[in-house]
Design an enzyme around this catalytic site. Structure first.
Site, PDB file in Angstrom:
ATOM      1  N   HIS A  12       0.907  -1.134  -0.079  1.00 13.58           N
ATOM      2  CA  HIS A  12      -0.040  -0.028   0.039  1.00 13.58           C
ATOM      3  C   HIS A  12       0.919   1.080   0.067  1.00 13.58           C
ATOM      4  O   HIS A  12       0.736   2.265   0.914  1.00 13.58           O
ATOM      5  CB  HIS A  12      -1.069  -0.005   1.138  1.00 13.58           C
ATOM      6  CG  HIS A  12      -0.380   0.011   2.689  1.00 13.58           C
ATOM      7  ND1 HIS A  12      -1.122  -0.899   3.536  1.00 13.58           N
ATOM      8  CD2 HIS A  12       0.756   0.412   3.104  1.00 13.58           C
ATOM      9  CE1 HIS A  12      -0.249  -0.484   4.784  1.00 13.58           C
ATOM     10  NE2 HIS A  12       0.672   0.174   4.421  1.00 13.58           N
ATOM     11  N   HIS A  59      -1.251   5.345   9.632  1.00 11.20           N
ATOM     12  CA  HIS A  59      -0.137   5.693   9.702  1.00 11.20           C
ATOM     13  C   HIS A  59      -0.220   7.027  10.530  1.00 11.20           C
ATOM     14  O   HIS A  59      -0.071   8.217   9.663  1.00 11.20           O
ATOM     15  CB  HIS A  59       0.359   5.977   8.080  1.00 11.20           C
ATOM     16  CG  HIS A  59       0.610   4.787   7.286  1.00 11.20           C
ATOM     17  ND1 HIS A  59      -0.492   4.169   6.803  1.00 11.20           N
ATOM     18  CD2 HIS A  59       1.664   4.192   7.243  1.00 11.20           C
ATOM     19  CE1 HIS A  59      -0.051   3.061   6.230  1.00 11.20           C
ATOM     20  NE2 HIS A  59       1.240   2.833   6.465  1.00 11.20           N
ATOM     21  N   HIS A 193      10.951  -3.346   3.218  1.00 14.07           N
ATOM     22  CA  HIS A 193      11.306  -1.923   3.043  1.00 14.07           C
ATOM     23  C   HIS A 193      11.791  -1.452   4.400  1.00 14.07           C
ATOM     24  O   HIS A 193      11.344  -1.840   5.434  1.00 14.07           O
ATOM     25  CB  HIS A 193      10.278  -1.005   2.361  1.00 14.07           C
ATOM     26  CG  HIS A 193       8.778  -0.792   3.235  1.00 14.07           C
ATOM     27  ND1 HIS A 193       8.076  -2.156   3.321  1.00 14.07           N
ATOM     28  CD2 HIS A 193       8.260   0.249   3.523  1.00 14.07           C
ATOM     29  CE1 HIS A 193       7.165  -1.388   4.008  1.00 14.07           C
ATOM     30  NE2 HIS A 193       7.186  -0.187   4.146  1.00 14.07           N
ATOM     31  N   GLU A 240       5.230  -5.192   8.525  1.00 17.57           N
ATOM     32  CA  GLU A 240       3.672  -5.059   7.745  1.00 17.57           C
ATOM     33  C   GLU A 240       3.183  -6.493   7.388  1.00 17.57           C
ATOM     34  O   GLU A 240       2.074  -6.542   7.323  1.00 17.57           O
ATOM     35  CB  GLU A 240       3.566  -3.986   6.867  1.00 17.57           C
ATOM     36  CG  GLU A 240       3.675  -2.597   7.489  1.00 17.57           C
ATOM     37  CD  GLU A 240       3.924  -1.513   6.408  1.00 17.57           C
ATOM     38  OE1 GLU A 240       3.912  -0.506   6.813  1.00 17.57           O
ATOM     39  OE2 GLU A 240       3.797  -1.875   5.192  1.00 17.57           O
TER      40      GLU A 240
END
Length: 297
Positions: A12, A59, A193, A240
């Site tokens: 996402h 977030h 990441h 995640e």
């Protein structure tokens, strides 16, 4: 009864949303990313569900470091796109399904999982970017969405095993709902990441593709992967990926006997799960993009 017919897994990345919103999808940098979702957009049109149960992480929009629930289910009738510092994305308001959401909350809590009930919140790119990738730019999203936020921002975060078992509980909850609904469950976030520190920009193609392999063929084994392996191999934000295990745990080929937690998968034809689409690409912004669609028989 309601039933889960498919699961969708996707990164996402916020920059993907910006590329869509700014009409950059055909630029050379972005074109390979969006090409990987062409099949998925047609598949979505051909297999539009009645409800999407969408697992994502907030977030710092609906929640802040002052209060971060481990698992939070949205039970509202609608959710506005969040302003993440540069204005809300120009996407439709997300319509909820309060009846099914409340039922899932009741059932899952009675299965001994603690959920936070959220009756009002805005939803950020973690939820809207997957919808854009799968649905394009419609005037309205094709079906109601139940947001399910998972804390993968502030430690301690839930284990992969906990998430996998939660997926089983969600499937059991859906199947006990007394309306005939076609439900999809989506797991979002990742893949490898890291956004800060000496390893900022880390991407691990080998880990990512091995994760996809095991998510398809060995989800129960994958669920036992410890947190430190995600951080070491996939970067600090690679954690995640545990959210994908919630969606995978809800699929037909995973037994959902929760007392005790079952770890076996069911291989019979009546309970089979098949992969319809798989895609992987680097880079997209500073992240690896992974995508998978699984269907229940």
């Amino acid at each position: 009864m309601a039933r889960i017919t498919a699961s969708v897994y996707t990164s996402h990345v916020p920059a993907i949303g910006a590329a869509i919103d700014l009409s950059k999808t055909q630029e050379p940098y972005w074109q390979p990313v969006f090409k990987g979702y062409e099949f998925s957009k047609q598949w979505m049109k051909d297999n539009t569900p009645d409800v999407i149960f969408l697992v994502y992480n907030d977030h710092a929009t609906a929640f802040s470091l002052d209060m971060i629930p481990t698992f939070a289910i949205g039970t509202a009738a609608s959710y506005q796109p969040a302003d993440e510092g540069w204005g809300p994305r120009p996407v439709p308001v997300v319509q909820g399904h309060p009846e099914l959401a409340a039922h899932i909350a009741q059932s899952v809590i009675q299965q001994d999982f603690d959920l936070t009930i959220v009756n009002k919140m805005d939803v950020d790119h973690g939820l809207t970017v997957p919808l854009s990738l799968m649905c394009g730019q419609p005037q309205a999203w094709p079906c109601p969405v139940i947001p399910f936020a998972v804390n993968v921002v502030q430690y301690p975060v839930p284990s992969g095993q906990r998430c996998f078992n939660l997926g089983k509980a969600i499937r059991k909850a859906v199947e006990s709902f007394d309306q005939d609904l076609n439900v999809q469950i989506w797991g979002t976030g990742g893949m490898s990441h890291q956004l800060q520190g000496p390893r900022a920009g880390l991407i691990n193609k080998e880990f990512d593709n091995a994760f996809l392999d095991r998510l398809i063929a060995d989800p129960a084994g994958l669920a036992t992967l410890p947190h430190i392996d995600y951080v070491r191999e996939a970067g600090s934000e690679g954690i995640e990926l545990v959210m994908w295990l919630i969606a995978r745990g809800a699929m037909n080929d995973v037994a959902y006997d929760l007392k005790p937690f079952a770890t076996q998968t069911i291989a019979t034809q009546a309970h089979s799960t098949r992969a319809r689409h798989r895609f992987y690409h680097v880079p997209a912004s500073n992240t690896a993009v992974g995508h998978l669609i699984l269907e229940n028989a």
